[in-house]
Design a protein around this motif. Structure first.
Motif, mmCIF file in Angstrom:
data_model
loop_
_atom_site.group_PDB
_atom_site.id
_atom_site.type_symbol
_atom_site.label_atom_id
_atom_site.label_comp_id
_atom_site.label_asym_id
_atom_site.label_seq_id
_atom_site.Cartn_x
_atom_site.Cartn_y
_atom_site.Cartn_z
ATOM 1 N N VAL A 1 -14.333 -45.543 -38.746
ATOM 2 C CA VAL A 1 -13.524 -45.055 -39.861
ATOM 3 C C VAL A 1 -14.207 -43.823 -40.444
ATOM 4 O O VAL A 1 -15.442 -43.677 -40.369
ATOM 5 N N ALA A 2 -13.415 -42.932 -41.041
ATOM 6 C CA ALA A 2 -13.979 -41.701 -41.585
ATOM 7 C C ALA A 2 -13.046 -41.114 -42.629
ATOM 8 O O ALA A 2 -11.828 -41.328 -42.603
ATOM 9 N N LEU A 3 -13.626 -40.355 -43.555
ATOM 10 C CA LEU A 3 -12.896 -39.559 -44.531
ATOM 11 C C LEU A 3 -13.105 -38.087 -44.189
ATOM 12 O O LEU A 3 -14.241 -37.648 -43.932
ATOM 13 N N TYR A 4 -11.996 -37.322 -44.179
ATOM 14 C CA TYR A 4 -12.055 -35.909 -43.834
ATOM 15 C C TYR A 4 -11.560 -35.060 -44.994
ATOM 16 O O TYR A 4 -10.683 -35.472 -45.754
ATOM 17 N N THR A 5 -12.125 -33.837 -45.113
ATOM 18 C CA THR A 5 -11.603 -32.901 -46.100
ATOM 19 C C THR A 5 -10.223 -32.437 -45.655
ATOM 20 O O THR A 5 -9.953 -32.298 -44.459
ATOM 21 N N LEU A 6 -9.337 -32.181 -46.609
ATOM 22 C CA LEU A 6 -7.967 -31.800 -46.265
ATOM 23 C C LEU A 6 -7.913 -30.427 -45.597
ATOM 24 O O LEU A 6 -7.057 -30.176 -44.747
ATOM 25 N N GLY B 1 -12.143 -36.409 -55.302
ATOM 26 C CA GLY B 1 -11.396 -35.419 -54.549
ATOM 27 C C GLY B 1 -10.300 -36.045 -53.729
ATOM 28 O O GLY B 1 -10.059 -37.266 -53.779
ATOM 29 N N LYS B 2 -9.613 -35.208 -52.957
ATOM 30 C CA LYS B 2 -8.534 -35.652 -52.087
ATOM 31 C C LYS B 2 -8.984 -35.552 -50.632
ATOM 32 O O LYS B 2 -9.525 -34.530 -50.215
ATOM 33 N N TYR B 3 -8.717 -36.630 -49.872
ATOM 34 C CA TYR B 3 -9.176 -36.707 -48.492
ATOM 35 C C TYR B 3 -8.090 -37.312 -47.612
ATOM 36 O O TYR B 3 -7.115 -37.892 -48.099
ATOM 37 N N SER B 4 -8.300 -37.194 -46.320
ATOM 38 C CA SER B 4 -7.494 -37.962 -45.364
ATOM 39 C C SER B 4 -8.398 -39.038 -44.773
ATOM 40 O O SER B 4 -9.596 -38.813 -44.566
ATOM 41 N N PHE B 5 -7.806 -40.228 -44.504
ATOM 42 C CA PHE B 5 -8.566 -41.364 -43.957
ATOM 43 C C PHE B 5 -8.087 -41.632 -42.545
ATOM 44 O O PHE B 5 -6.874 -41.627 -42.263
ATOM 45 N N LYS B 6 -9.050 -41.893 -41.640
ATOM 46 C CA LYS B 6 -8.695 -42.136 -40.252
ATOM 47 C C LYS B 6 -9.502 -43.303 -39.709
ATOM 48 O O LYS B 6 -10.700 -43.424 -39.975
ATOM 49 N N ASP C 1 -4.372 -44.545 -33.319
ATOM 50 C CA ASP C 1 -5.142 -44.087 -34.471
ATOM 51 C C ASP C 1 -4.346 -44.302 -35.755
ATOM 52 O O ASP C 1 -3.142 -44.036 -35.818
ATOM 53 N N PHE C 2 -5.034 -44.787 -36.784
ATOM 54 C CA PHE C 2 -4.401 -44.921 -38.095
ATOM 55 C C PHE C 2 -4.824 -43.718 -38.936
ATOM 56 O O PHE C 2 -6.015 -43.414 -39.070
ATOM 57 N N LEU C 3 -3.844 -43.020 -39.523
ATOM 58 C CA LEU C 3 -4.130 -41.831 -40.309
ATOM 59 C C LEU C 3 -3.379 -41.887 -41.624
ATOM 60 O O LEU C 3 -2.147 -42.024 -41.655
ATOM 61 N N SER C 4 -4.111 -41.815 -42.713
ATOM 62 C CA SER C 4 -3.522 -41.705 -44.045
ATOM 63 C C SER C 4 -3.748 -40.281 -44.513
ATOM 64 O O SER C 4 -4.889 -39.837 -44.666
ATOM 65 N N GLN C 5 -2.662 -39.531 -44.734
ATOM 66 C CA GLN C 5 -2.765 -38.092 -44.953
ATOM 67 C C GLN C 5 -3.534 -37.722 -46.215
ATOM 68 O O GLN C 5 -4.397 -36.853 -46.185
ATOM 69 N N VAL C 6 -3.215 -38.365 -47.359
ATOM 70 C CA VAL C 6 -3.860 -37.981 -48.619
ATOM 71 C C VAL C 6 -4.321 -39.224 -49.363
ATOM 72 O O VAL C 6 -3.517 -40.130 -49.642
ATOM 73 N N ILE C 7 -5.608 -39.271 -49.678
ATOM 74 C CA ILE C 7 -6.180 -40.319 -50.524
ATOM 75 C C ILE C 7 -6.934 -39.624 -51.655
ATOM 76 O O ILE C 7 -7.834 -38.821 -51.394
#
Length: 778
Positions: free
Chosen positions: A46-51, A76-81, A89-95
């Protein structure tokens, strides 16, 4: 040195200051389960990425055996994968994270296909266009398999590679070549850098104020592979070709929540042979000199790149290193015939055989610190790097006068030379980026400190002394030092239809050269301002118009400044010019960009005006050719460039470029005969065909038209390469067969003419090569 200390203090203060602005981190947790069985999924990554950058993660982890995971990230705002073999792959666009966050139960769907049958195919274009220039992805081009960086550039639109490996972009050889965005002494021999070690190449034709003002033609930035994928990944490569040419390599990286480590190694053993012919005619004396050089060489080299990234909070601390070593052995045998009218007494023949051995060691080290503020795109980066290179060359020379047969009994003299060159480049740099509403502000400081020490010792065999005696007429030691201290500011504004950027860079330059034999010292210092402007108007989602301008500088190299004559060939003498001044360049470009779903095209009109053009001028006196660089009055070039890439259908894609330009050189400040003008063009076309059974076929065609020099013209050259590749092991591996220069047409030829002489040359190396390569990625 006061200015150096000043920049060091600023650099340290920036690093120390960032320790007080690290943002507070909060927990992000959740549980992963199978969508059908509802069973927990353990060991899922699992990981958090910058938008703004989906390849840059701020936090990593694995779920435990109960499917639970926990991450740490600042506000801040991130995407979760989340990704796991056998699952989509599970991807949440904005967290949005404002405090501790619970994502709850997350379900992951299994793939419908059997895991052994899953084949993922992605379309990757080898060339991408942008407002600044083009981006090359070498791994997506079959022609680069088993090759070096020069092979990549040789197949790149708008770029030509000369006989000695010099790079020309749109007809200009003044190019600032960087490695990982940094100045490096390793760029002195690009043939030592394997293509498989290169991630991508960024070609920036008209750089803005963020980049060094150095170089007439623009910037080529070579980005080496380091690996960013979570987990353990790597690859192996092996190439074997005609004349026993060998290239072996491997790379490995491992990444988790806190660390990323990577290493890559390449071994290269390359052999070649060739021939070069030169004919010089003196009009008044009716004297003809014919020289024919036969050469063979073998280069064995090692290339190691390595490094690590440490992620903590909103910060990344990185170390990057490159180590190179090589041993080059070559034999050059020059046959010379000097003919005078009516068989004059001064006519003679001679042979000069040079057995040369060169060891080359290079080491780059860089430390990079990057801090991301809470606001998206708000960034501070600081870099300290050092580049070292040592080339030590030994030349054992046999002379055979009055004969064309280099037999032991015909030897009339022996010479010995040692050339020891040490290059050191140190760089300190800090960059700051601050986003604003519909705009972005950038500023930075940079210091470059260079020292090049060239020690040339030359000896002749003296029978009366019973050994070799140093010849002080030739031996010399030349030390070149310079410092460039720069600062820049850049503002970029983005509107719905229109984007533009304005920048200003200031550079203070200090140059100190010292020829120790004669104690000649030359110092120069100057300050220059370099404005830049970029603009793009988006007509619609497909079409856009761009404009760029920059003022640039091209400083004389140490080799051109060394005043000591090189008379190792008594009939062709070369010397530098310590009084050379830098070129000043104004560069303009207007372009039209078209971005379609499966294709993109760009058309550029460019104009470049150069004041004080640097070029070598050759004169002949008493049968001896003397070459020396001079500042000509001016030069200008203008032309049009077209670059395109397209996936025509599922099985056929094409990319290439056409560049047409006119160059005019005005050397009337020296003599009217040093004024020349001419039109030149080059075209490169790459075609890829996907055949059944996982087979790919590629053919690459290159043509470069004749191109003018100050006193003559280089003739056209052209060649065709082809590669066929079979994918294996569910696309993890491949086997390739390449034929370089199928029709054996690639050679270098040209001529120079003045009122007193004409000279022609022809050079042909072994360019038709067959290579068999195997790759495996894991």
């Amino acid at each position: 040195m006061r200015s150096v200390r000043y920049f060091l203090v600023i650099f340290i203060l920036i690093l120390v200051g960032t320790l007080n602005i690290f943002a507070q981190s909060f927990q992000v947790k959740g549980t992963l389960v199978d969508s059908d069985s509802k069973e927990p999924l353990g060991f899922v990554q699992v990981a958090l990425y910058t938008l703004e950058n989906q390849s840059r993660s701020v936090s990593f982890s694995d779920s435990d055996e109960n499917g639970r995971f926990s991450l740490q990230a600042p506000k801040g705002k991130y995407s979760f994968k989340a990704f796991f073999i056998g699952y989509k792959d599970f991807l949440s666009q904005v967290i949005e994270i404002k405090g501790s966050t619970d994502l709850g139960e997350i379900t992951m769907e299994g793939e419908n296909q059997n895991l052994q049958e899953v084949i993922v195919e992605t379309s990757k274009m080898p060339i991408r266009t942008s407002m600044e220039g083009i981006i090359i992805s070498p791994e997506n081009n079959l022609a680069n398999i088993g090759g070096t960086l020069l092979d990549i550039l040789r197949n790149t639109p708008s770029i030509t590679v000369s006989e000695d490996g010099a790079i020309s972009l749109r007809g200009s050889t003044g190019i600032n070549i960087l490695i990982n965005g940094r100045n490096s002494s390793l760029t002195q021999n690009l043939n030592n850098l394997p293509a498989s070690a290169v991630e991508e190449i960024r070609i920036i034709n008209n750089p803005n104020a963020r980049y060094d003002a150095e170089a007439e033609g623009g910037v080529i930035d070579i980005i080496l592979k380091k690996g960013q994928d979570i987990g353990t990944n790597g690859g192996l490569e092996a190439t074997y070709g005609t004349r026993g040419r060998t290239n072996l390599g491997g790379r490995l990286n491992h990444r988790n929540a806190k660390f990323n480590t990577f290493i890559g190694y390449n071994y290269r053993d390359w052999k070649s042979i060739g021939n070069r012919r030169t004919t010089r005619l003196l009009f008044e004396d009716e004297e003809t000199l014919n020289q024919n050089t036969q050469n063979s060489n073998r280069n064995v080299g090692h290339n190691l790149n390595y490094g690590a990234d440490y992620y903590f909070g909103n910060n990344v601390l990185s170390y990057e290193g490159v180590y190179q070593s090589s041993l080059d052995r070559q034999v050059n045998t020059l046959f010379a015939e000097l003919d005078r009218p009516n068989g004059g007494m001064d006519a003679f023949d001679y042979v000069r055989r040079n057995q040369e051995s060169e060891t080359d060691v290079g080491l780059d080290n860089a430390l990079i610190f990057e801090h991301s503020f809470e606001e998206k795109g708000h960034l501070l980066r600081a870099t300290a790097s050092h580049s070292f290179r040592n080339q030590f060359k030994t030349q054992e020379i046999d002379i055979f006068n009055n004969t064309l047969e280099p037999l032991p009994e015909n030897r009339t003299g022996q010479e010995l030379a040692y050339i020891d060159e040490i290059r050191n480049i140190s760089v300190l740099q800090a960059d700051y980026i601050k986003p604003m509403e519909s705009a972005k502000f950038e500023a930075g400081l940079k210091s470059i400190l260079r020292k090049f020490d060239n020690d040339f010792q030359y000896f002749r065999l003296d029978e009366t002394e019973g050994g070799f005696v140093e010849d002080n007429q030739i031996s010399n030691r030349f030390v070149y030092k310079d410092q460039i201290h720069a600062g820049y500011a850049l503002i970029s504004v983005s509107k719905t239809k229109f984007e533009y950027g304005l920048g200003l860079r200031g550079e203070y330059t200090f140059v100190d050269t010292h020829l120790q034999n004669t104690d000649e010292q030359n110092r120069q210092n100057y300050f220059n301002l370099f404005p830049s402007a970029q603009g793009m108007y988006n007509l619609n989602e497909t079409h856009s118009i761009k404009f760029t301008y920059s003022r640039r500088i091209d400083r004389p190299t140490a080799w051109r400044l060394n005043p000591f004559p090189d008379i190792t060939d008594s009939l062709n003498v070369r010397r530098g010019n310590p009084n050379l001044q830098p070129e000043m360049i104004n560069s303009f470009e207007v372009g039209h960009m078209v971005n379609l779903k499966n294709a993109n095209f760009i058309t550029n009109l460019f104009y470049r005006k150069v004041k004080g053009q640097l070029d070598f001028i050759t004169i002949v006196e008493d049968g001896i050719s003397y070459s020396r660089p001079e500042n000509l009055l001016s030069a200008q070039s203008y032309g049009v460039e077209w670059i395109g890439t397209a996936e025509v259908n599922e099985w056929y894609s094409v990319n290439g470029g056409l560049t047409l330009f006119n160059i005019s050189v005005d050397g009337s400040n020296i003599s009217e005969e040093f004024t020349n003008a001419g039109f030149a063009w080059n075209v490169k076309l790459t075609q890829d065909v996907k055949l059944p059974f996982g087979v790919n076929f590629q053919v690459v065609g290159n043509y470069e038209s004749p191109e003018i020099e100050a006193q003559g013209r280089d003739l056209a050259q052209y060649f065709v390469d082809a590669t066929i590749q079979k994918n294996l092991l569910r696309n993890k591996g491949s086997l390739s067969l390449s034929v370089r220069d199928i029709f054996d047409t690639r050679r270098f030829a040209g001529f120079a003419r003045s009122n007193s002489f004409s000279q022609e040359f022809y050079s042909k190396q072994e360019t038709r090569i067959v290579l068999l390569s195997a790759r495996y990625n894991f």
